[in-house]
Design a protein around this motif. Structure first.
Motif, PDB file in Angstrom:
ATOM      1  N   VAL A   1       5.651   1.466  -3.884  1.00 24.30           N
ATOM      2  CA  VAL A   1       6.645   0.659  -3.165  1.00 24.30           C
ATOM      3  C   VAL A   1       6.749  -0.728  -3.782  1.00 24.30           C
ATOM      4  CG1 VAL A   1       7.184  -0.440  -0.948  1.00 24.30           C
ATOM      5  CG2 VAL A   1       6.434   1.945  -1.012  1.00 24.30           C
ATOM      6  N   LEU A   2       5.614  -1.323  -4.110  1.00 29.63           N
ATOM      7  CA  LEU A   2       5.601  -2.656  -4.726  1.00 29.63           C
ATOM      8  C   LEU A   2       6.321  -2.642  -6.077  1.00 29.63           C
ATOM      9  CD1 LEU A   2       4.532  -5.604  -4.659  1.00 29.63           C
ATOM     10  CD2 LEU A   2       2.536  -4.746  -5.900  1.00 29.63           C
ATOM     11  N   LEU A   3       5.965  -1.695  -6.925  1.00 32.99           N
ATOM     12  CA  LEU A   3       6.588  -1.612  -8.252  1.00 32.99           C
ATOM     13  C   LEU A   3       8.076  -1.272  -8.157  1.00 32.99           C
ATOM     14  CD1 LEU A   3       3.769   0.181 -10.241  1.00 32.99           C
ATOM     15  CD2 LEU A   3       4.465  -2.216 -10.401  1.00 32.99           C
ATOM     16  N   ALA A   4       8.430  -0.375  -7.249  1.00 31.32           N
ATOM     17  CA  ALA A   4       9.843  -0.027  -7.079  1.00 31.32           C
ATOM     18  C   ALA A   4      10.627  -1.233  -6.568  1.00 31.32           C
ATOM     19  CB  ALA A   4       9.995   1.154  -6.127  1.00 31.32           C
ATOM     20  N   GLY A   5      10.035  -1.993  -5.661  1.00 29.65           N
ATOM     21  CA  GLY A   5      10.708  -3.195  -5.160  1.00 29.65           C
ATOM     22  C   GLY A   5      10.957  -4.208  -6.266  1.00 29.65           C
TER      23      GLY A   5
END
Length: 177
Positions: A93-97
């Protein structure tokens, strides 16, 4: 909704990958023509260098879709493979954000740059079919188009990660021949 996203993702991935491969083949032919006219015929082609460069720009931005979809960005792949499975969803989620943020900026400013350069033309190059000048905005359009298609790939990968259906590679793939 996940089914619709998967269908769109498959279509976008195939379209972008096949187009990028076709552009690579075309760029190779044009580059060969450029070398032939410059060094063999000693009459350099005026359009081949800028055309090959423009095709390369489009090829790279369309190829970005496949790279983001498959997780082929080396630092991201390495990072995800090193964390424990319990932390992968948070990291995904962090990397996709972060990725979506960068892609959003690319769409926004890429579109602005495309609009800004739409009336400028490439010097010495004309459309071979109609004889019109070619807009530099067409080349800059690779940025927002590639980024927008990459957003679809990033979201599809994230949803697969969250659903637990994404398979992570643990090292280089080996195939028996």
């Amino acid at each position: 909704m996940l089914t619709v996203l998967r269908a769109i993702d498959r279509w976008v991935l195939r379209l972008s990958l096949w187009t990028a491969m076709a552009l690579l083949a075309l760029m190779s032919v044009i580059t060969f023509w450029q070398v032939l006219t410059r060094f063999v015929l000693e009459r350099p082609s005026t359009w081949s260098e800028v055309t090959a460069r423009s095709l390369m720009i489009w090829m790279v931005y369309l190829g970005l879709v496949a790279c983001l979809r498959s997780g082929a960005l080396i630092s991201v792949d390495l990072l995800i493979a090193r964390v424990p499975p319990s932390a992968r969803k948070f990291l995904a989620v962090l990397l996709a954000g972060l990725t979506l943020g960068v892609l959003g900026v690319m769409v926004w400013y890429g579109w602005a740059m495309t609009e800004r350069t739409a009336r400028q033309t490439i010097a010495g190059v004309s459309d071979p079919f109609f004889g019109q000048k070619i807009s530099i905005g067409f080349i800059y359009a690779a940025i927002p188009v590639g980024a927008a298609l990459s957003i679809v790939a990033t979201l599809a990968r994230l949803f697969e990660e969250l659903a637990g259906t994404l398979v992570h590679r643990q090292g280089p793939a080996t195939h028996d021949v």
